[in-house]
Design a protein around this motif. Structure first.
Motif, PDB file in Angstrom:
ATOM      1  N   PHE A 202      38.012   5.485  27.748  1.00 24.51           N
ATOM      2  CA  PHE A 202      37.204   5.327  28.804  1.00 24.51           C
ATOM      3  C   PHE A 202      35.863   4.984  28.769  1.00 24.51           C
ATOM      4  N   ARG A 203      35.236   4.510  29.585  1.00 22.26           N
ATOM      5  CA  ARG A 203      33.767   4.267  29.444  1.00 22.26           C
ATOM      6  C   ARG A 203      33.296   3.843  31.061  1.00 22.26           C
ATOM      7  N   VAL A 204      32.249   4.953  31.381  1.00 22.08           N
ATOM      8  CA  VAL A 204      31.649   4.720  32.593  1.00 22.08           C
ATOM      9  C   VAL A 204      30.424   4.392  32.344  1.00 22.08           C
ATOM     10  N   ARG A 205      29.926   3.518  33.114  1.00 20.45           N
ATOM     11  CA  ARG A 205      28.281   3.306  33.145  1.00 20.45           C
ATOM     12  C   ARG A 205      27.561   3.405  34.656  1.00 20.45           C
ATOM     13  N   LEU A 206      26.791   4.042  34.760  1.00 17.27           N
ATOM     14  CA  LEU A 206      26.111   4.002  36.101  1.00 17.27           C
ATOM     15  C   LEU A 206      24.614   3.494  35.764  1.00 17.27           C
ATOM     16  N   ARG A 207      24.054   2.488  36.776  1.00 14.48           N
ATOM     17  CA  ARG A 207      22.995   1.890  36.478  1.00 14.48           C
ATOM     18  C   ARG A 207      22.030   2.672  37.659  1.00 14.48           C
ATOM     19  N   LEU A 208      20.795   3.022  37.395  1.00  8.22           N
ATOM     20  CA  LEU A 208      20.113   3.787  38.298  1.00  8.22           C
ATOM     21  C   LEU A 208      18.851   2.536  38.722  1.00  8.22           C
ATOM     22  N   PRO A 209      18.896   2.179  39.953  1.00  9.52           N
ATOM     23  CA  PRO A 209      17.870   1.478  40.347  1.00  9.52           C
ATOM     24  C   PRO A 209      16.579   2.014  40.495  1.00  9.52           C
ATOM     25  N   HIS A 210      16.386   3.081  40.826  1.00  5.55           N
ATOM     26  CA  HIS A 210      15.065   3.570  40.893  1.00  5.55           C
ATOM     27  C   HIS A 210      14.250   3.503  39.536  1.00  5.55           C
ATOM     28  N   PHE A 211      15.021   3.180  38.506  1.00  8.34           N
ATOM     29  CA  PHE A 211      14.290   2.957  37.272  1.00  8.34           C
ATOM     30  C   PHE A 211      14.007   1.532  37.068  1.00  8.34           C
ATOM     31  N   GLU A 212      14.302   0.688  38.066  1.00  7.61           N
ATOM     32  CA  GLU A 212      14.215  -0.627  37.888  1.00  7.61           C
ATOM     33  C   GLU A 212      15.183  -1.046  37.069  1.00  7.61           C
ATOM     34  N   ASN A 213      16.459  -0.610  37.242  1.00  4.72           N
ATOM     35  CA  ASN A 213      17.713  -0.955  36.311  1.00  4.72           C
ATOM     36  C   ASN A 213      17.535  -0.789  34.922  1.00  4.72           C
ATOM     37  N   LYS A 214      16.689  -0.027  34.426  1.00  7.03           N
ATOM     38  CA  LYS A 214      16.389  -0.161  33.236  1.00  7.03           C
ATOM     39  C   LYS A 214      16.847   1.272  32.360  1.00  7.03           C
ATOM     40  N   VAL A 215      17.541   2.115  33.253  1.00  6.84           N
ATOM     41  CA  VAL A 215      18.207   3.326  32.813  1.00  6.84           C
ATOM     42  C   VAL A 215      19.646   3.313  33.142  1.00  6.84           C
ATOM     43  N   ASP A 216      20.477   3.652  32.151  1.00  8.87           N
ATOM     44  CA  ASP A 216      21.701   3.970  32.431  1.00  8.87           C
ATOM     45  C   ASP A 216      22.469   5.431  32.035  1.00  8.87           C
ATOM     46  N   LEU A 217      23.149   5.820  32.828  1.00  8.55           N
ATOM     47  CA  LEU A 217      24.038   6.960  32.437  1.00  8.55           C
ATOM     48  C   LEU A 217      25.335   6.651  31.809  1.00  8.55           C
ATOM     49  N   ILE A 218      25.717   6.888  30.617  1.00  9.79           N
ATOM     50  CA  ILE A 218      26.936   6.452  29.967  1.00  9.79           C
ATOM     51  C   ILE A 218      27.856   7.650  29.529  1.00  9.79           C
ATOM     52  N   PHE A 219      29.174   7.290  30.078  1.00  7.89           N
ATOM     53  CA  PHE A 219      29.914   8.520  29.595  1.00  7.89           C
ATOM     54  C   PHE A 219      31.297   7.830  28.767  1.00  7.89           C
ATOM     55  N   SER A 220      31.714   8.154  27.844  1.00  6.37           N
ATOM     56  CA  SER A 220      32.755   7.709  27.129  1.00  6.37           C
ATOM     57  C   SER A 220      33.378   8.633  26.230  1.00  6.37           C
TER      58      SER A 220
END
Length: 307
Positions: free
Chosen positions: A81-99
């Motif tokens: 499994f792989r989950v990626r959450l993109r956070l727009p308050h960082f101008e889409n330059k930061v992701d949270l990744i779970f895998s």
């Protein structure tokens, strides 16, 4: 492999009736997608000001379950499994990744495929990381991440350089360095050449090697893959991989040869994929005797982006 034209997916969506949302499969997909999206919304809210309008994030998850029986082991089950959450308050330059791996890909996903179709050099282990995209362009990409993997804190920096993949000949190079609190410093290098004579087929040859202070020597893998798109819903890939170790306690050794032929089809729903892959293994631990096997897999994509 997901060799699916976007136009084909749009046509599929037009053909699907509104009853899809009412059946159990559509309800299941919606519930899982909403769960990941709400998690991304919750994380992103921590970085929003009270007077700032809420900006909707984006979530992407892929889950794969497989049964890979072989002559020596009929109880081989796999899950990824792989989950990626993109956070727009960082101008889409930061992701949270779970895998359930270390997040390093093999590069196979470049041929219109977001899922690595081969194993990485690292052991399977749960990883949760915050990734920062430092630089992103058509030819170069730099990212750093910090997180926890296999119960160990780590940080990693990666540079990706590649030529135009719309050309007949294309190259990619990915050097990276990492530090694990328990294992110390390490590095990895991935090289890839892709030859695309036609839009519906491609030959890839790659090489990867990794080393760490935690063990002597280096782990390596060679791979050759031939992709062929049959139609807008199905594709095949023939593969040959060789992996082993060098400069270790036993010097240079080859641990495994693997020959496989994979068929992948998009069916029932536009987010659901099925695979069947007969393969042959020659492993050092079995004195390189021929071990036949068959992999059966199902994979789902769960993605959502707020309006």
């Amino acid at each position: 492999m997901e060799i699916i034209e976007i136009t084909a997916i749009e046509q599929q969506k037009e053909r699907e009736s509104t009853s899809e949302d009412e059946d159990w499969l559509g309800g299941f997909h919606g519930a899982v997608s909403d769960t990941f999206f709400n998690t991304a919304l919750w994380f992103d809210s921590f970085f929003a000001n009270d007077n700032e309008e809420q900006t909707n994030p984006q979530s992407l998850a892929r889950i794969r379950l497989g049964w890979e029986p072989r002559a020596a082991d009929w109880g081989e089950f796999t899950q990824r499994f792989r989950v990626r959450l993109r956070l727009p308050h960082f101008e889409n330059k930061v992701d949270l990744i779970f895998s359930e791996d270390d997040g390093q890909t093999t590069g196979i996903e470049d041929y219109k495929n977001e899922i690595p179709i081969t194993r990485d050099l690292e052991d399977d282990r749960f990883t949760a990381a915050l990734r920062v995209i430092n630089k992103e362009s058509d030819s170069s990409f730099v990212d750093t991440r910090i997180g926890i993997s296999g119960g160990d804190l780590f940080t990693r920096a990666r540079l990706k350089l590649q030529t135009d993949y719309t050309k007949v000949h294309a190259f990619k190079m990915e050097p990276s360095i990492h530090y694990f609190l328990g294992d110390g410093f390490g590095s990895r290098l991935y090289l890839q050449y892709a030859y695309t004579p036609e839009f519906d087929r491609q030959l890839q040859i790659n090489y990867s090697i990794s080393g760490s202070e935690s063990y002597k020597g280096a782990r390596w893998r060679h791979g050759a893959y031939y992709f062929k798109q049959l139609d807008h819903r199905s594709a095949t890939v023939a593969s040959l991989t060789v992996e082993g170790e060098r400069n270790g306690e036993r010097g240079f050794i080859i641990e495994e040869y693997r020959l496989g032929y994979r068929y992948r089809v998009n069916a029932i729903r536009d987010w659901l994929f099925f695979e069947i892959e007969p393969f042959l293994l020659w492993e050092e631990v079995r004195n390189y005797d021929t071990t036949p096997g068959l992999a059966l897999r199902v994979e789902g994509y769960f993605t959502k982006q707020g309006k």
